[in-house]
Design a protein around this motif. Structure first.
Motif, PDB file in Angstrom:
ATOM      1  N   ALA A 219       0.830  -1.210   0.000  1.00 52.09           N
ATOM      2  CA  ALA A 219       0.000   0.000   0.000  1.00 52.09           C
ATOM      3  C   ALA A 219       0.863   1.259   0.000  1.00 52.09           C
ATOM      4  O   ALA A 219       0.562   2.235  -0.700  1.00 52.09           O
ATOM      5  N   ALA A 222       2.403   1.699  -3.471  1.00 53.51           N
ATOM      6  CA  ALA A 222       1.403   2.061  -4.477  1.00 53.51           C
ATOM      7  C   ALA A 222       0.992   3.523  -4.394  1.00 53.51           C
ATOM      8  O   ALA A 222       0.616   4.126  -5.405  1.00 53.51           O
ATOM      9  N   THR A 223       1.077   4.100  -3.201  1.00 52.03           N
ATOM     10  CA  THR A 223       0.565   5.459  -3.013  1.00 52.03           C
ATOM     11  C   THR A 223       1.648   6.522  -2.872  1.00 52.03           C
ATOM     12  O   THR A 223       1.349   7.705  -2.999  1.00 52.03           O
TER      13      THR A 223
END
Length: 327
Positions: A219, A222-223
């Motif tokens: 996560a 990905a961000t």
């Protein structure tokens, strides 16, 4: 009194005859804010100073957050910072939300990759990051990059500090002994490898480095544009040490917009004109390439002194942002 005045006049006259002023004779050193004296940041600062044909000092500090605050306040002109915290300071988000965007922050180049490293006591039964729940952990001192990265990973995991039974906040140069004395079961460090502090823990108390993987890591990657998958190569600390999978950031050299462009130009030139010598100073530099160093991990605009050098080398294209735009 007459003798002192006569001596002063002779000193000033000699300086004038040499084309110097008394201030020029005592040029202030270029100070580079680093971090713990045992970490690769400090070695990087020292290495840059070794290349520079001018007074230069690598100064220890609390780490990336402290360095970025010192740049904003004018206490420092040049410092090292993790690429994630560099990004946050530029935009005025996360831990820099109260202070707001640092419009005076400028980038010079990025250096080595810094894997997020989890070091554990072998008798603790910790084989992955999620095993840290209800354990004793050193998360790093306030102001350090390791603490900043740890807090972001904790947030992605849905944890607060209450997830641990003991939370220590020792700086990087003290945490290995804390681990070996059994006061904590794990420590984290965002650092280039090999690192002396981690080597000490492995040598003194047979500590181990474990993988940091899972949904929370994915996560983050990905961000966040400054995080990537990373690997700590096998055999760096002992023959049986396996390759470790984790994620990481890059070390970046940043400066205040007000830093003298001539001094910045001289520093950048000293590095890239002596690139092979620089990369010989530490194994963490062995994979560096100039093309990626002037691009990867940089969120603040390039300092004008750095821009001038890169344009002279033909490394900047016409549409490269100037110092009023983010790179």
């Amino acid at each position: 009194m007459a003798l002192r005045n006569a001596t002063h006049r002779r000193t000033c006259l000699a300086a004038l005859l040499l084309g110097l002023t008394p201030l020029a004779q005592a040029e202030s050193p270029l100070v580079i804010g680093t971090a713990s004296p045992t970490g690769v940041y400090h070695i990087t600062g020292q290495s840059l100073c070794r290349l520079l044909d001018a007074p230069c000092e690598a100064r220890t500090s609390g780490g990336s957050v402290d360095n970025l605050a010192a740049l904003r306040s004018g206490e420092l002109e040049i410092a090292l910072a993790q690429s994630d915290l560099h990004y946050h300071a530029t935009l005025g988000i996360e831990g820099f939300a109260e202070a707001g965007p640092d419009n005076g922050l400028r980038a010079l180049f990025s250096v080595h990759s810094e894997p997020f490293t989890l070091v554990v006591r072998r008798d603790a039964g910790i084989s992955q990051f999620t095993d840290l729940a209800q354990r004793s952990v050193n998360i790093g001192n306030p102001g350090s990059g390791q603490r900043g990265t740890m807090l972001q990973l904790m947030d992605a995991q849905g944890w607060t500090l209450d997830a641990f039974t003991v939370v220590n906040e020792l700086p990087a140069d003290q945490q290995s002994l804390e681990l070996c004395h059994g006061r904590v079961e794990a420590m984290v460090y965002t650092v280039g490898h090999p690192d002396a502090s981690i080597a000490q823990a492995i040598r003194l108390c047979d500590a181990a480095i474990v993988d940091v993987e899972g949904d929370a890591v994915e996560a983050l990657i990905a961000t966040a544009p400054y995080y990537t998958h990373a690997e700590i190569p096998a055999g760096l600390y002992h023959d049986d040490q396996p390759a470790v999978q984790t994620f990481g950031v890059r070390a970046t050299l940043v400066a205040s917009e007000s830093a003298d462009p001539e001094r910045i130009y001289a520093l950048v030139a000293a590095l890239f004109d002596n690139f092979e010598r620089f990369t010989s100073f530490h194994p963490a530099y062995s994979l560096l390439e100039p093309e990626s160093m002037i691009r990867d991990g940089l969120s603040a605009p390039l300092h004008e002194g750095a821009q001038r050098y890169y344009r002279e080398r033909g490394w900047l294209v016409d549409d490269t942002p100037d110092d009023d735009e983010a790179t």
